[in-house]
Design a protein around this motif. Structure first.
Motif, PDB file in Angstrom:
ATOM      1  N   THR A 155      12.764  -9.377  11.403  1.00  0.00           N
ATOM      2  CA  THR A 155      11.538 -10.114  11.691  1.00  0.00           C
ATOM      3  C   THR A 155      10.587  -9.859  10.529  1.00  0.00           C
ATOM      4  O   THR A 155      10.388  -8.710  10.125  1.00  0.00           O
ATOM      5  CB  THR A 155      10.893  -9.616  12.999  1.00  0.00           C
ATOM      6  OG1 THR A 155      11.798  -9.838  14.075  1.00  0.00           O
ATOM      7  CG2 THR A 155       9.587 -10.343  13.273  1.00  0.00           C
ATOM      8  N   VAL A 156      10.022 -10.916   9.985  1.00  0.00           N
ATOM      9  CA  VAL A 156       9.077 -10.773   8.877  1.00  0.00           C
ATOM     10  C   VAL A 156       7.659 -10.785   9.436  1.00  0.00           C
ATOM     11  O   VAL A 156       7.253 -11.729  10.124  1.00  0.00           O
ATOM     12  CB  VAL A 156       9.248 -11.892   7.838  1.00  0.00           C
ATOM     13  CG1 VAL A 156       8.191 -11.755   6.730  1.00  0.00           C
ATOM     14  CG2 VAL A 156      10.646 -11.849   7.233  1.00  0.00           C
ATOM     15  N   VAL A 157       6.923  -9.722   9.162  1.00  0.00           N
ATOM     16  CA  VAL A 157       5.537  -9.604   9.612  1.00  0.00           C
ATOM     17  C   VAL A 157       4.639  -9.752   8.386  1.00  0.00           C
ATOM     18  O   VAL A 157       4.787  -9.016   7.403  1.00  0.00           O
ATOM     19  CB  VAL A 157       5.282  -8.246  10.294  1.00  0.00           C
ATOM     20  CG1 VAL A 157       3.821  -8.116  10.702  1.00  0.00           C
ATOM     21  CG2 VAL A 157       6.209  -8.074  11.494  1.00  0.00           C
ATOM     22  N   LYS A 158       3.716 -10.710   8.455  1.00  0.00           N
ATOM     23  CA  LYS A 158       2.798 -10.933   7.339  1.00  0.00           C
ATOM     24  C   LYS A 158       1.433 -10.320   7.666  1.00  0.00           C
ATOM     25  O   LYS A 158       0.801 -10.716   8.642  1.00  0.00           O
ATOM     26  CB  LYS A 158       2.657 -12.437   7.057  1.00  0.00           C
ATOM     27  CG  LYS A 158       3.914 -13.059   6.469  1.00  0.00           C
ATOM     28  CD  LYS A 158       3.770 -14.557   6.276  1.00  0.00           C
ATOM     29  CE  LYS A 158       3.871 -15.299   7.580  1.00  0.00           C
ATOM     30  NZ  LYS A 158       3.960 -16.772   7.395  1.00  0.00           N
ATOM     31  N   GLU A 159       1.038  -9.370   6.863  1.00  0.00           N
ATOM     32  CA  GLU A 159      -0.275  -8.743   7.020  1.00  0.00           C
ATOM     33  C   GLU A 159      -1.091  -9.066   5.773  1.00  0.00           C
ATOM     34  O   GLU A 159      -1.243  -8.245   4.866  1.00  0.00           O
ATOM     35  CB  GLU A 159      -0.134  -7.226   7.211  1.00  0.00           C
ATOM     36  CG  GLU A 159       0.635  -6.838   8.472  1.00  0.00           C
ATOM     37  CD  GLU A 159       0.794  -5.333   8.647  1.00  0.00           C
ATOM     38  OE1 GLU A 159       0.356  -4.577   7.745  1.00  0.00           O
ATOM     39  OE2 GLU A 159       1.372  -4.914   9.667  1.00  0.00           O
ATOM     40  N   PHE A 160      -1.578 -10.306   5.723  1.00  0.00           N
ATOM     41  CA  PHE A 160      -2.295 -10.787   4.550  1.00  0.00           C
ATOM     42  C   PHE A 160      -3.777 -10.423   4.637  1.00  0.00           C
ATOM     43  O   PHE A 160      -4.441 -10.715   5.644  1.00  0.00           O
ATOM     44  CB  PHE A 160      -2.166 -12.303   4.419  1.00  0.00           C
ATOM     45  CG  PHE A 160      -0.790 -12.778   4.013  1.00  0.00           C
ATOM     46  CD1 PHE A 160       0.205 -11.878   3.687  1.00  0.00           C
ATOM     47  CD2 PHE A 160      -0.501 -14.136   3.943  1.00  0.00           C
ATOM     48  CE1 PHE A 160       1.468 -12.310   3.314  1.00  0.00           C
ATOM     49  CE2 PHE A 160       0.748 -14.583   3.573  1.00  0.00           C
ATOM     50  CZ  PHE A 160       1.739 -13.671   3.262  1.00  0.00           C
ATOM     51  N   GLY A 161      -4.262  -9.806   3.580  1.00  0.00           N
ATOM     52  CA  GLY A 161      -5.691  -9.536   3.474  1.00  0.00           C
ATOM     53  C   GLY A 161      -6.371 -10.634   2.669  1.00  0.00           C
ATOM     54  O   GLY A 161      -5.772 -11.660   2.343  1.00  0.00           O
ATOM     55  N   GLU A 162      -7.626 -10.402   2.334  1.00  0.00           N
ATOM     56  CA  GLU A 162      -8.367 -11.361   1.512  1.00  0.00           C
ATOM     57  C   GLU A 162      -7.989 -11.152   0.047  1.00  0.00           C
ATOM     58  O   GLU A 162      -8.082 -10.037  -0.466  1.00  0.00           O
ATOM     59  CB  GLU A 162      -9.874 -11.176   1.693  1.00  0.00           C
ATOM     60  CG  GLU A 162     -10.387 -11.525   3.081  1.00  0.00           C
ATOM     61  CD  GLU A 162     -10.282 -13.008   3.366  1.00  0.00           C
ATOM     62  OE1 GLU A 162     -10.431 -13.805   2.416  1.00  0.00           O
ATOM     63  OE2 GLU A 162     -10.050 -13.374   4.537  1.00  0.00           O
TER      64      GLU A 162
END
Length: 287
Positions: A155-162
């Motif tokens: 499972t790919v989890v995206k934790e994108f910040g600014e």
């Protein structure tokens, strides 16, 4: 006294030849990686094309039924006859299923468009100019390209910040991210998780790819960026992916490092890129 060092013009020629060889190696590895992914991409495209084709066959049958109804109207059939035809063709079901059929087909075509667009963006092998780019878009593009490699492993989890736009050669950064994602998938034996994190740290853009796979032995952590070094079985890797990734990031005046994952299992790769390139690098296509 003879000079053992080459004169400036010879040095420039040597540097130019070395740079050309480096570019060719980079492009060869990129094309090889795309070749390895081709079967997966074909599978990704084949699935939506398959059900769109099936839906078109159903649509043909539905149209024949609808034409029976409209032909009856044109022929001046009685209301009783028209009602009988509507019942015979199960008009209510047909009307509802047509909506679902078209929605599913539209979704399938959009998926194909997304994959083709991702491959087009990813394969700009001649793009060597530093430009402002959206790293998040590049990561999404790369995830679409390698989706078939990942979906059965993690499972790919995206934790994108600014993140502001970053001055880089986006296609090359995409290649680095692809190498890290594929390596992460290969490090997972059964089914796991891959986390992609981004954040801004001062004048630096940070991208992390972390997996909860089997990890890298402590004694190998300092060697993984060496050319031809690989911990994969024979035939599973060239040993060039991480070395070229290191080279790409270095040419971007950034850094790449690996450490044990924060969870204690797996590996975390961290890419640090300057938001803007030094003027001398930005003026030169390859640095």
């Amino acid at each position: 006294m003879s000079d053992l060092n080459p004169n400036p013009s010879e040095q420039d020629q040597l540097n130019a030849r070395l740079e050309q060889a480096n570019r060719q190696l980079l492009q060869s590895e990129k094309l090889a990686a795309i070749g390895q992914l081709a079967a997966g991409v074909a599978h990704e495209i084949n699935n939506p094309v398959g059900y769109v084709y099936s839906n078109l066959q159903s649509l043909g049958t539905y149209l024949e039924d609808l034409f029976r109804l409209t032909d009856a109207v044109d022929a001046g059939a009685s209301l009783e006859d028209l009602s009988a035809i509507k019942k015979n063709i199960d008009y209510s079901f047909l009307k509802d299923d047509l909506k679902d059929l078209l929605a599913e087909s539209r979704e399938g075509i959009e998926r194909v468009k997304t994959i083709i667009s991702a491959m087009k963006d990813f394969s700009h092998i001649d793009d060597e100019e530093f430009k402002l780019a959206d790293l998040h878009r590049g990561i999404e593009t790369t995830l679409n390209v390698v989706n078939n490699e990942l979906k059965y492993k993690a499972t790919v989890v995206k934790e994108f910040g600014e993140l502001p736009e970053v001055e880089c050669i986006s296609s090359q950064i995409n290649q680095v991210v692809m190498n890290l994602l594929v390596n992460a998938a290969h490090a997972i034996d059964d089914f796991g998780e891959i986390i992609v994190r981004t954040r801004c740290d001062g004048n630096w853009a940070i991208v992390e790819v972390e997996d909860n796979g089997k990890g890298i032995a402590e004694e190998n952590l300092h060697r993984i960026f060496e050319p031809f070094f690989t911990t994969k079985p024979v035939g599973k890797g060239t040993g060039l992916g991480l070395s070229l990734s290191f080279n790409i990031v270095q040419k971007h005046n950034g850094s790449i490092a690996a450490e044990h994952a924060s969870t204690g299992k797996g590996t975390c790769f961290r890419i640090s890129l300057p938001l803007t390139q030094p003027e001398a690098t930005a003026d030169n296509e390859w640095g």
